[in-house]
Design a protein around this motif. Structure first.
Motif, PDB file in Angstrom:
ATOM      1  N   GLN A  56       0.836  -1.207   0.000  1.00 33.78           N
ATOM      2  CA  GLN A  56       0.000   0.000   0.000  1.00 33.78           C
ATOM      3  C   GLN A  56       0.870   1.257   0.000  1.00 33.78           C
ATOM      4  O   GLN A  56       0.564   2.233  -0.680  1.00 33.78           O
ATOM      5  N   GLU A  57       1.983   1.183   0.706  1.00 33.11           N
ATOM      6  CA  GLU A  57       2.847   2.366   0.778  1.00 33.11           C
ATOM      7  C   GLU A  57       3.593   2.602  -0.539  1.00 33.11           C
ATOM      8  O   GLU A  57       3.728   3.741  -0.989  1.00 33.11           O
ATOM      9  N   HIS A  58       4.069   1.533  -1.169  1.00 33.56           N
ATOM     10  CA  HIS A  58       4.973   1.693  -2.321  1.00 33.56           C
ATOM     11  C   HIS A  58       4.326   1.382  -3.676  1.00 33.56           C
ATOM     12  O   HIS A  58       4.952   1.578  -4.715  1.00 33.56           O
ATOM     13  N   SER A 217      -6.225   3.104   0.507  1.00 36.86           N
ATOM     14  CA  SER A 217      -5.381   4.228   0.949  1.00 36.86           C
ATOM     15  C   SER A 217      -6.183   5.507   1.132  1.00 36.86           C
ATOM     16  O   SER A 217      -5.748   6.427   1.812  1.00 36.86           O
TER      17      SER A 217
END
Ligand code: SIN
Length: 299
Positions: A56-58, A217
């Protein structure tokens, strides 16, 4: 479980067992990270959770030195959701025999029959299968044979594209719909069963919002699909092309792209809701064999 930043800027997955402890190493670009020290055949629930958080972050994750059977690839992919059937190949075949979810991306021809799709030419920027109403939310691509040069795959962030637009342009996009063409695949081949045309108004395809909010997100992302035969609802063809050319230039700005040089055993997992990808051409006489899965979803 928490992910913590180490002093050298890498993220440690605290939850992983000692044998599979993984480190998240960002690519240094504005998208993508490599996860080191993980065997994708042996992920437990905590590790899946940690991989999901890093993903989710990258938005795009790279796992190197994997040794996966087709069943292993399917099992790994199912950690992220049910799988879509593979799209039909250019020659009308659908998949690897017995595994209808596996799409073969390859230029290899055996006994006069292409074993996969997309040949050895460029596969232009796109996100996967956006010509259907519910495109897959994610794809996993596993490298089995890699040519000595060429065939790299690049990724760009559609969050980044949205974030780089001015407030005025964002307002202009609000509520607009875009036609995603079903005529051509990213290799430029005409899909089975459609009438070939380069008129975006009449081309086969489906409508999607030009901007979407990622359900996990909560971030806004441009949703462009493919450039060829794309068409903004309610615009003249000239107005539509002018707007789309501007958006595509922002989205695929090389300053914000991560390009991956493949090795055999690499697996890359990407999120089709907030990224696009492009495959560069390679020497037609060399072999490239990749297996892809598509994770179902709806936003
Ligand atoms: C794809 O577009 O899914 C294939 C990308 C690649 O061949 O690297």
């Amino acid at each position: 479980m928490a992910l913590s930043l180490s002093s050298i800027g890498m993220v440690l997955m605290d939850s992983m067992s000692s044998e599979t402890q993984g480190r998240v190493v960002p690519t240094g670009r504005s998208i993508g990270a490599e996860i080191r020290g993980v065997d994708l055949r042996a992920l437990g629930p905590d590790e899946v959770h940690a991989v999901r958080a890093a993903w989710q972050e990258h938005q795009v994750l790279l796992f190197r030195e994997q040794s996966l059977t087709l069943e292993d690839l399917l099992a790994f992919s199912r950690h992220f959701g049910d799988l879509d059937l593979a799209p039909i190949q250019e020659n009308g075949r659908r998949f690897v025999e017995g595994h209808p979810e596996i799409y073969v991306v390859s230029n290899v021809v055996e006994n006069g029959v292409a074993i996969g799709s997309l040949g050895s030419g460029e596969a232009v920027w796109h996100s996967d299968m956006t010509y259907v109403d519910n495109p897959p939310i994610a794809s996993a691509l596993y490298a089995v044979e890699i040519p000595p040069s060429g065939g790299d795959t690049s990724f760009c962030s559609m969050y980044g594209a949205w974030d780089r637009l001015s407030i005025d342009v964002r307002r202009q996009l609000d509520g607009l719909r875009l036609k995603h063409d079903a005529t051509y695949n990213s290799g430029g081949y005409v899909r089975q069963g459609v009438v070939e045309t380069d008129d975006p108004r009449t081309a086969a395809g489906v409508w999607h919002p030009l901007v979407r909010v990622h359900p996990e997100s909560g971030r806004s992302a441009l949703f462009l699909g493919r450039r060829r035969n794309a068409y903004v609802d309610g615009f003249t063809p000239q107005e539509s092309d002018a707007l789309l050319d501007m958006l595509w230039a922002v989205a695929t700005d090389p300053a914000h792209v991560w390009q991956h040089r493949w090795n055999e055993g690499d697996l890359v997992l990407w999120d089709n809701r907030c990224t696009m990808h492009r495959r560069e051409s390679f020497e037609a006489s060399s072999r490239r064999v990749m297996y892809r899965t598509q994770i179902k979803g709806r936003i």
